[in-house]
Design a protein around this motif. Structure first.
Motif, PDB file in Angstrom:
ATOM      1  N   LEU A   1     -24.548   5.465   8.542  1.00  0.00           N
ATOM      2  CA  LEU A   1     -25.477   4.650   7.759  1.00  0.00           C
ATOM      3  C   LEU A   1     -24.949   4.357   6.363  1.00  0.00           C
ATOM      4  O   LEU A   1     -25.314   3.357   5.756  1.00  0.00           O
ATOM      5  N   LEU A   2     -24.116   5.203   5.837  1.00  0.00           N
ATOM      6  CA  LEU A   2     -23.533   4.986   4.515  1.00  0.00           C
ATOM      7  C   LEU A   2     -22.232   4.180   4.605  1.00  0.00           C
ATOM      8  O   LEU A   2     -21.883   3.476   3.664  1.00  0.00           O
ATOM      9  N   LEU A   3     -21.566   4.250   5.731  1.00  0.00           N
ATOM     10  CA  LEU A   3     -20.313   3.523   5.904  1.00  0.00           C
ATOM     11  C   LEU A   3     -20.531   2.007   5.922  1.00  0.00           C
ATOM     12  O   LEU A   3     -19.765   1.267   5.298  1.00  0.00           O
ATOM     13  N   LEU A   4     -21.556   1.537   6.597  1.00  0.00           N
ATOM     14  CA  LEU A   4     -21.764   0.093   6.717  1.00  0.00           C
ATOM     15  C   LEU A   4     -22.049  -0.584   5.373  1.00  0.00           C
ATOM     16  O   LEU A   4     -21.467  -1.634   5.096  1.00  0.00           O
ATOM     17  N   PRO A   5     -22.909  -0.048   4.507  1.00  0.00           N
ATOM     18  CA  PRO A   5     -23.042  -0.675   3.184  1.00  0.00           C
ATOM     19  C   PRO A   5     -21.740  -0.646   2.381  1.00  0.00           C
ATOM     20  O   PRO A   5     -21.450  -1.571   1.625  1.00  0.00           O
ATOM     21  N   GLY A   6     -20.945   0.393   2.558  1.00  0.00           N
ATOM     22  CA  GLY A   6     -19.648   0.451   1.884  1.00  0.00           C
ATOM     23  C   GLY A   6     -18.713  -0.646   2.365  1.00  0.00           C
ATOM     24  O   GLY A   6     -17.975  -1.247   1.572  1.00  0.00           O
ATOM     25  N   VAL A   7     -18.746  -0.949   3.651  1.00  0.00           N
ATOM     26  CA  VAL A   7     -17.924  -2.033   4.194  1.00  0.00           C
ATOM     27  C   VAL A   7     -18.398  -3.375   3.628  1.00  0.00           C
ATOM     28  O   VAL A   7     -17.583  -4.246   3.296  1.00  0.00           O
ATOM     29  N   ALA A   8     -19.713  -3.551   3.503  1.00  0.00           N
ATOM     30  CA  ALA A   8     -20.245  -4.797   2.929  1.00  0.00           C
ATOM     31  C   ALA A   8     -19.794  -4.959   1.475  1.00  0.00           C
ATOM     32  O   ALA A   8     -19.405  -6.058   1.059  1.00  0.00           O
ATOM     33  N   LEU A   9     -19.818  -3.879   0.708  1.00  0.00           N
ATOM     34  CA  LEU A   9     -19.348  -3.951  -0.682  1.00  0.00           C
ATOM     35  C   LEU A   9     -17.846  -4.240  -0.753  1.00  0.00           C
ATOM     36  O   LEU A   9     -17.397  -4.994  -1.616  1.00  0.00           O
ATOM     37  N   ALA A  10     -17.089  -3.665   0.151  1.00  0.00           N
ATOM     38  CA  ALA A  10     -15.649  -3.958   0.190  1.00  0.00           C
ATOM     39  C   ALA A  10     -15.417  -5.428   0.531  1.00  0.00           C
ATOM     40  O   ALA A  10     -14.498  -6.064  -0.003  1.00  0.00           O
ATOM     41  N   GLY A  11     -16.250  -5.977   1.395  1.00  0.00           N
ATOM     42  CA  GLY A  11     -16.146  -7.392   1.717  1.00  0.00           C
ATOM     43  C   GLY A  11     -16.410  -8.274   0.514  1.00  0.00           C
ATOM     44  O   GLY A  11     -15.750  -9.299   0.315  1.00  0.00           O
TER      45      GLY A  11
END
Length: 187
Positions: free
Chosen positions: A55-65
């Motif tokens: 659940l924390l990984l997906l928002p991190g991927v969005a921020l990296a995007g």
């Protein structure tokens, strides 16, 4: 000034990360097992504890995007925007179907619950906030992928069309962002 969907992606990802780490997604309650000094109890489990950090990984991927879109041209931003939209859909799917935490996670959070007669795991409403954050990321990612290119204002001159012989016209061209010495030649 144009609205930028990247700000909405950052907002959705920050909301999703906050909901995943700072709120209880499940409440674990247990009743007395008959041992002395134990009357039962209740403890909350966060979404990150229950899903192993996904659940924390997906928002991190969005921020990296979002960071990646700052360095890319239009086609790259569109591709990354589509991928961020897919990440938002993944966030929504995890929020809709969070499942139950594994027994070893419950044991780690409340080891004395293993001695209880009855242990109940009750979901809370926090996954719905995560679904909302995922929807925001998905919509903003789609907007980033399919938004039209910027349109130049009608009064702005193209580079190389300014009159170099007139000093006032040269200054006005530089104020508009044009290079008055450029005659359209490209090396």
């Amino acid at each position: 000034m144009r609205a930028d969907p990247r700000a909405l992606i950052v907002l959705g990802a920050a909301l999703g990360a906050g909901v995943a780490t700072g709120t209880d997604w499940w409440t674990v309650a247990w009743t007395d097992a008959g041992t002395a000094g134990s009357a039962g109890g209740e403890v909350g489990l966060s979404g990150v504890a229950g899903t192993g950090g996904l659940l924390l990984l997906l928002p991190g991927v969005a921020l990296a995007g979002v960071l990646l879109t700052l360095t890319l041209q239009r086609l790259g931003r569109r591709i990354v925007g589509g991928l961020v939209a897919l990440v938002g859909l993944g966030m929504m799917a995890l929020g809709i179907t969070p499942g139950a935490p594994a027994s070893d996670v419950i044991t780690a959070a409340a080891p004395w619950a293993m001695l209880a007669e009855e242990v109940t795991v009750t979901p809370t409403a926090m996954p719905l906030l995560y679904v909302g954050a995922g929807a925001l990321v998905a919509l903003a990612g789609g907007w980033l992928a399919w938004r039209p290119p910027a349109v130049r204002r009608a009064g702005v001159q193209r580079a190389g069309t300014a009159n170099v012989t007139d000093a006032l016209a040269s200054w006005k061209a530089m104020d508009d962002g044009d290079d008055p010495t450029d005659e359209g030649e490209r090396p």
